[in-house]
Design a protein around this motif. Structure first.
Motif, PDB file in Angstrom:
ATOM      1  N   SER A   1       0.873  -1.124   0.131  1.00  0.00           N
ATOM      2  CA  SER A   1      -0.022  -0.024  -0.069  1.00  0.00           C
ATOM      3  C   SER A   1       0.969   1.445  -0.218  1.00  0.00           C
ATOM      4  N   GLN A   2       1.932   1.253   0.571  1.00  0.00           N
ATOM      5  CA  GLN A   2       2.878   2.327   0.784  1.00  0.00           C
ATOM      6  C   GLN A   2       3.625   2.415  -0.556  1.00  0.00           C
ATOM      7  N   ARG A   3       4.012   1.257  -1.299  1.00  0.00           N
ATOM      8  CA  ARG A   3       4.410   1.430  -2.861  1.00  0.00           C
ATOM      9  C   ARG A   3       3.429   2.192  -3.535  1.00  0.00           C
ATOM     10  N   LEU A   4       2.022   1.489  -3.470  1.00  0.00           N
ATOM     11  CA  LEU A   4       1.160   2.047  -4.354  1.00  0.00           C
ATOM     12  C   LEU A   4       0.989   3.656  -4.063  1.00  0.00           C
ATOM     13  N   ALA A   5       1.079   3.897  -2.857  1.00  0.00           N
ATOM     14  CA  ALA A   5       0.820   5.470  -2.558  1.00  0.00           C
ATOM     15  C   ALA A   5       1.985   6.161  -3.063  1.00  0.00           C
ATOM     16  N   GLY A   6       3.101   5.878  -3.081  1.00  0.00           N
ATOM     17  CA  GLY A   6       4.418   6.416  -3.378  1.00  0.00           C
ATOM     18  C   GLY A   6       4.794   6.616  -4.802  1.00  0.00           C
ATOM     19  N   GLY A   7       4.693   5.333  -5.200  1.00  0.00           N
ATOM     20  CA  GLY A   7       4.814   5.320  -6.736  1.00  0.00           C
ATOM     21  C   GLY A   7       3.706   5.009  -7.804  1.00  0.00           C
ATOM     22  N   GLY A   8       2.697   5.059  -7.254  1.00  0.00           N
ATOM     23  CA  GLY A   8       1.491   4.356  -8.344  1.00  0.00           C
ATOM     24  C   GLY A   8       1.586   2.970  -8.583  1.00  0.00           C
ATOM     25  N   LEU A   9       0.912   2.573  -9.619  1.00  0.00           N
ATOM     26  CA  LEU A   9       0.493   1.226  -9.982  1.00  0.00           C
ATOM     27  C   LEU A   9       1.830   0.646 -10.457  1.00  0.00           C
ATOM     28  N   HIS A  10       2.547   1.104 -11.216  1.00  0.00           N
ATOM     29  CA  HIS A  10       4.005   0.418 -11.469  1.00  0.00           C
ATOM     30  C   HIS A  10       4.797   0.044 -10.550  1.00  0.00           C
ATOM     31  N   ALA A  11       4.704   0.974  -9.297  1.00  0.00           N
ATOM     32  CA  ALA A  11       5.697   0.633  -8.229  1.00  0.00           C
ATOM     33  C   ALA A  11       4.918  -0.901  -7.489  1.00  0.00           C
ATOM     34  N   LEU A  12       3.662  -0.782  -7.536  1.00  0.00           N
ATOM     35  CA  LEU A  12       2.868  -1.805  -6.763  1.00  0.00           C
ATOM     36  C   LEU A  12       3.372  -3.093  -7.605  1.00  0.00           C
ATOM     37  N   PHE A  13       3.291  -3.035  -8.662  1.00  0.00           N
ATOM     38  CA  PHE A  13       3.547  -4.447  -9.587  1.00  0.00           C
ATOM     39  C   PHE A  13       5.110  -4.705  -9.815  1.00  0.00           C
ATOM     40  N   ASP A  14       6.010  -3.777  -9.666  1.00  0.00           N
ATOM     41  CA  ASP A  14       7.240  -3.705 -10.037  1.00  0.00           C
ATOM     42  C   ASP A  14       7.925  -4.952  -9.254  1.00  0.00           C
ATOM     43  N   ASP A  15       7.638  -5.203  -7.887  1.00  0.00           N
ATOM     44  CA  ASP A  15       8.098  -6.161  -7.047  1.00  0.00           C
ATOM     45  C   ASP A  15       6.933  -7.102  -6.636  1.00  0.00           C
ATOM     46  N   LEU A  16       5.848  -7.062  -7.051  1.00  0.00           N
ATOM     47  CA  LEU A  16       4.842  -8.130  -6.887  1.00  0.00           C
ATOM     48  C   LEU A  16       5.345  -9.453  -6.860  1.00  0.00           C
ATOM     49  N   HIS A  17       5.980  -9.816  -8.051  1.00  0.00           N
ATOM     50  CA  HIS A  17       6.511 -11.260  -8.427  1.00  0.00           C
ATOM     51  C   HIS A  17       7.113 -11.249  -9.690  1.00  0.00           C
ATOM     52  N   GLU A  18       7.993 -11.852  -9.856  1.00  0.00           N
ATOM     53  CA  GLU A  18       9.108 -11.776 -11.255  1.00  0.00           C
ATOM     54  C   GLU A  18       8.052 -12.273 -12.354  1.00  0.00           C
ATOM     55  N   THR A  19       7.015 -12.883 -12.177  1.00  0.00           N
ATOM     56  CA  THR A  19       6.487 -13.323 -13.316  1.00  0.00           C
ATOM     57  C   THR A  19       5.249 -12.359 -13.851  1.00  0.00           C
ATOM     58  N   VAL A  20       4.976 -11.351 -13.048  1.00  0.00           N
ATOM     59  CA  VAL A  20       4.137 -10.358 -13.235  1.00  0.00           C
ATOM     60  C   VAL A  20       4.600  -9.123 -13.623  1.00  0.00           C
ATOM     61  N   THR A  21       4.082  -8.590 -14.763  1.00  0.00           N
ATOM     62  CA  THR A  21       4.714  -7.166 -15.144  1.00  0.00           C
ATOM     63  C   THR A  21       3.555  -6.324 -15.807  1.00  0.00           C
ATOM     64  N   LEU A  22       3.761  -5.188 -15.489  1.00  0.00           N
ATOM     65  CA  LEU A  22       2.742  -3.969 -16.098  1.00  0.00           C
ATOM     66  C   LEU A  22       3.478  -3.234 -16.968  1.00  0.00           C
ATOM     67  N   ASP A  23       2.942  -2.938 -18.184  1.00  0.00           N
ATOM     68  CA  ASP A  23       3.365  -2.320 -19.378  1.00  0.00           C
ATOM     69  C   ASP A  23       2.431  -1.574 -19.791  1.00  0.00           C
TER      70      ASP A  23
END
Length: 325
Positions: free
Chosen positions: A159-181
């Motif tokens: 939640s802090q990642r999302l608040a500070g960096g938006g959706l890309h920050a949330l998915f950036d380290d969710l899991h190595e097999t999940v990416t947002l482009d």
């Protein structure tokens, strides 16, 4: 490969949820394949004898070690923090045709098991829910507070990642097999699917017992089933899962001499956020004793605290990080 196109309304409807039912179902796999889930070996050793008298053949069949688990026993949680009774009640109310459709997706279900379920899916739901409830009481109930503490800490972090960096920050380290482009959310999977979320949003479910798996529900309409599709979901391994069954590590002697061994141990343990109860369990002390030490550490600026929906999580501050290095 699974590819979702996110609409603006989907972004607003991304939510986190916990699922004791997921932990229960994933633990059925861990029990039979501990070598593939080695982090949970302490739980396996403590649990095998306790469940020896339960007849788990039917639930083992629909939750295989490898391959698709029946979706109706792991739907996306409908609430942020459901209890196990709520989730089992939802399973019990599954439409019979959905049960039959989901069973068809599970590999290598013994024909006698599949036939029995298809012949009377409503009776099968009663049996399955009863078995899962009894298994929960014996194998998982006492461990749920420990797991919940880890899940709380994960959601706070993200939640802090999302608040500070938006959706890309949330998915950036969710899991190595999940990416947002851009508006494309991609998840590696043997199943091929491309589609829009179409405003339904996405449920993110951290889990511990399913490590290292990522489980997805696409939200597609299943052929041969006229009911509503499942809520799109990604269930991902929780941060800090390696600490789940560990005791607290011993603090460095120099730090113990500076602030006391117990407070030093608390600071070392708070490399990942934790509750008072979790710290007490890992350090072998009472929650009251831990609370007193946390008050001193908080007043000294070495730890911070954040209240979630159900708990208060403590974590090291930047100052706390410095003196533990």
């Amino acid at each position: 490969m699974i590819v979702w196109r996110l609409l603006p309304e989907d972004v607003a409807r991304i939510r986190f949820a916990f699922s004791p039912l997921f932990e229960l179902v994933f633990s059925l796999v861990v029990l039979r394949a501990p070598g593939e889930h080695s982090l949970h070996l302490p739980w396996v050793r403590a649990t095998r004898a306790s469940v020896a008298d339960l007849d788990l053949a039917e639930v083992f069949a629909i939750a295989p070690v490898h391959g698709w688990i029946a979706d109706f026993i792991t739907p996306a949680p409908s609430q942020p923090q459901p209890d196990i009774a709520t989730e089992l009640d939802a399973v019990l109310r599954t439409e019979p045709q959905r049960v039959i459709s989901d069973i068809a997706d599970v590999p290598n279900v013994p024909e006698e098991v599949a036939h029995r379920i298809r012949a009377d899916p409503e009776a099968a739901l009663v049996r399955i829910v009863d078995t899962l409830a009894r298994y929960w009481d014996v194998a998982m109930a006492e461990h749920w507070p420990r797991i919940l503490s880890l899940l709380d800490a994960d959601v706070l972090w993200r939640s802090q990642r999302l608040a500070g960096g938006g959706l890309h920050a949330l998915f950036d380290d969710l899991h190595e097999t999940v990416t947002l482009d851009g508006d494309r959310l991609t998840a590696a999977d043997p199943f091929e699917y491309t589609g829009q979320l179409s405003g339904t949003g996405l449920t993110l479910v951290p889990h511990a017992m399913g490590w290292p798996w990522v489980r997805k529900l696409t939200g597609r309409r299943k052929p041969g089933f006229a009911g509503e599709p499942y809520q799109p979901m990604i269930a991902y391994p929780v941060r800090g899962v390696a600490t789940l069954w560990e005791a607290a590590p011993p603090p460095p002697d120099a730090l113990a001499a500076l602030i006391g061994r117990t407070r030093a141990g608390i600071l070392i343990t708070l490399a990942e956020p934790a509750t008072t109860t979790e710290l007490a369990r890992r350090m072998g002390l009472t929650p009251g004793a831990i609370s007193q030490h946390l008050s001193v550490l908080h007043a000294s600026g070495l730890v911070s605290r954040t209240r979630t929906t159900r708990t208060v999580l403590y974590r090291r501050t930047a100052r706390g990080d410095v003196i533990t290095e």
